[in-house]
Structures are given as structure tokens and as C-alpha cells.
Write an enzyme that holds these catalytic residues in place. Structure first.
Site, PDB file in Angstrom:
ATOM      1  CB  CYS A 194      31.482  94.994 -22.633  1.00  0.00           C
ATOM      2  SG  CYS A 194      30.350  94.889 -21.362  1.00  0.00           S
ATOM      3  CB  CYS A 195      32.805  89.985 -23.516  1.00  0.00           C
ATOM      4  SG  CYS A 195      31.317  89.466 -23.925  1.00  0.00           S
ATOM      5  CB  CYS A 207      24.712  90.221 -20.960  1.00  0.00           C
ATOM      6  SG  CYS A 207      26.135  89.745 -20.064  1.00  0.00           S
ATOM      7  CB  CYS A 217      24.652  91.096 -25.760  1.00  0.00           C
ATOM      8  SG  CYS A 217      25.711  92.420 -25.245  1.00  0.00           S
ATOM      9  CB  CYS A 266      31.597  85.959 -23.927  1.00  0.00           C
ATOM     10  SG  CYS A 266      32.187  84.430 -23.227  1.00  0.00           S
TER      11      CYS A 266
HETATM   12  S1  SF4 Z   1      27.589  89.975 -23.302  1.00  0.00           S
HETATM   13 FE1  SF4 Z   1      27.398  92.151 -23.623  1.00  0.00          FE
HETATM   14  S2  SF4 Z   1      26.699  92.774 -21.639  1.00  0.00           S
HETATM   15 FE2  SF4 Z   1      27.601  91.030 -21.436  1.00  0.00          FE
HETATM   16  S3  SF4 Z   1      29.774  91.163 -20.890  1.00  0.00           S
HETATM   17 FE3  SF4 Z   1      29.426  90.843 -22.969  1.00  0.00          FE
HETATM   18  S4  SF4 Z   1      29.330  92.860 -24.205  1.00  0.00           S
HETATM   19 FE4  SF4 Z   1      29.210  93.079 -21.962  1.00  0.00          FE
END
Ligand code: SF4
Length: 244
Positions: free
Chosen positions: A118-119, A202, A205, A229
Site C-alpha cells: 500500500c505504501c 495516513c 495507520c 513507509c
Molecule cells: S500509511 Fe497506511 S494507508 Fe497510507 S499508504 Fe501506507 S499502508 Fe497505505
């Protein structure tokens, strides 16, 4: 004539400097690092501003060196509304800050079962795009070595990707010194800090934590807890840059 050693080329023991330098000496050191780098890289020097207190501090220092220094913000669809509002206020004040975001489709709740991916998609890819599009040769970050378990082996000047210098001008600052600088210079910060957050990311998280570790509230319940991240650990330029 004796050649003057530039701070940019220093090989100092940073762990010692964290405790031995005063607040004022640290501010002067950071300004000199940015000044020397700006002299060397000119417009290729760009600040990565994540809108957290450390980035905001690095951005304010850069602006003291030159109002012309540019920057970029990487945002995601999951940023808290307060952060988004703060982002637009900041960009209104500094139009030389460019916003990057990746809107591609991703599996629902990817952050729960694969936060690294995701990151990578939402943060690392737009960072690479910013570096490419803005012709960055030296990016400036707000990284600090006392911030968490993953941040102890960095240098003030690094070349992790060939042809891309990374400058960490506040690497040896303590959390308290960042707040000292922001307060003394009336720098506006994200209102979420008033709620008790110490490190912001985010919404899904990021939590408020009472742990000693400043980043303990990040990615709680995952292997990434208190971690990164990826923008400080993944390649950002060159042949591996587009491999996820
Ligand atoms: S902090 Fe969480 S929601 Fe944001 S990009 Fe990374 S995994 Fe995804």
C-alpha cells in the site's frame, strides 16, 4: 592555501553530536548544510515536505536559506481531513510546493494485510514521480536519527540512489529541539499534534501512543509497527526504481 573543509563532506560522529551540540549550534549546522547544498545543486535541490513537524521544520530552514527553494508534498487518499486542510493552507502560502498523489485503484483495505505494498503504491511511486518530474538532484528530508528504531544508521548527506543526493539537515535534532524551533519561529503545524499525536501519517495507520518511541503509533498491529513507509528505504531513481 589551506582548503576549507565543507560541512557537506563531514565525517562527524553524529551520535555524539546529538547530545553535545546546543540547540543554536544545531540550527546553524542545518542552515550551513542547506546553504552549501543549495550552492552546489541550485534548483535541483528540492524539499520533500510530508507536512509532519520535522518536514515543516526542514522546510522552514530551507526558506531561511532562500525563498526560491522548491518542494513537493506526497499525499494519499487516506490522509486525515485535518492534514488535507493543512496541506492546502500550506500550498496557498507556498505555491512552490507541488502536490503528488497516486489515484490508481488498489484492493480494498490493502493497508490492513499488506501495508508495505500500500505504501509502495501510494507513497513511494508518487515520490519517484516527483523526483523525476522536478529534476531533483538533491532531495532534502526531515529525517531524524532519534525518531525511531529504523532511523539510526543514516548520514546527513547520502547517495542511496546513484545521481540522487539525500540531505538530512536535521538528522541530529531531538524531538524537543524541533518543537523549540517551530515555537520560536512561529511555524504553523498540523492541528492533529494538539490531539496528542507525535508522528503523523495516513488515518488507518496512525494512532496516538504513549510509548517512549516517537513512531510507536504508526502501523500498530502490523510487522511495520513503528517503521517506515518506504520512501527512505526503497530505490527512488535508476533501473530498480519502478520495481515494486
Ligand atoms: S500509511 Fe497506511 S494507508 Fe497510507 S499508504 Fe501506507 S499502508 Fe497505505
Amino acid at each position: 592555501m589551506e582548503e576549507i573543509m565543507r560541512l557537506l563532506e563531514n565525517n562527524d560522529n553524529l551520535k555524539e553530536l546529538v547530545d553535545s551540540l546546543t540547540y543554536k549550534e544545531k540550527v546553524e549546522r542545518s542552515l550551513t548544510l542547506i546553504e552549501e547544498a543549495y550552492e552546489k545543486y541550485g534548483d535541483g535541490l528540492v524539499v520533500a515536505n510530508s507536512l509532519g513537524k520535522d518536514s515543516v521544520c526542514a522546510w522552514a530552514l530551507a526558506k531561511m536559506v532562500s525563498p526560491d527553494i522548491r518542494g513537493f508534498i506526497v499525499t494519499t487518499r487516506f490522509k486525515p481531513v485535518e492534514t488535507v486542510r493543512f496541506m492546502y493552507e500550506t500550498v496557498e502560502q507556498y505555491p512552490e510546493l507541488k502536490i503528488y498523489k497516486n489515484d490508481e485503484d488498489i484492493p480494498e483495505q490493502l493497508y490492513e494485510y499488506d501495508p508495505d505494498r500500500c505504501c509502495n503504491i501510494l507513497k513511494v511511486l508518487p515520490t519517484r514521480r516527483a523526483i523525476e518530474e522536478m529534476d531533483v538532484t538533491c532531495w532534502v528530508t526531515g529525517l531524524r536519527c532519534t525518531e525511531g528504531r529504523t532511523r539510526t544508521d543514516y548520514r546527513e548527506v547520502e547517495e542511496r540512489d546513484e545521481g540522487l543526493i539525500k540531505l538530512n539537515p536535521i538528522l541530529i535534532w531531538k524531538e524537543r529541539e524541533v518543537w523549540q524551533f517551530l515555537a520560536l519561529n512561529n511555524v504553523k503545524v498540523n492541528p492533529l499534534y494538539a490531539e496528542g499525536y507525535r508522528s503523523l501519517g495516513c488515518a488507518p495507520c496512525t494512532n496516538i501512543s504513549t510509548d517512549e518511541n516517537e513512531r510507536a503509533g504508526r502501523w500498530i498491529g502490523t510487522s511495520k509497527c513503528g517503521g517506515e513507509c518506504g520512501i527512505h528505504t526503497r530505490p527512488l531513481k535508476g533501473e530498480f526504481a519502478n520495481v515494486l
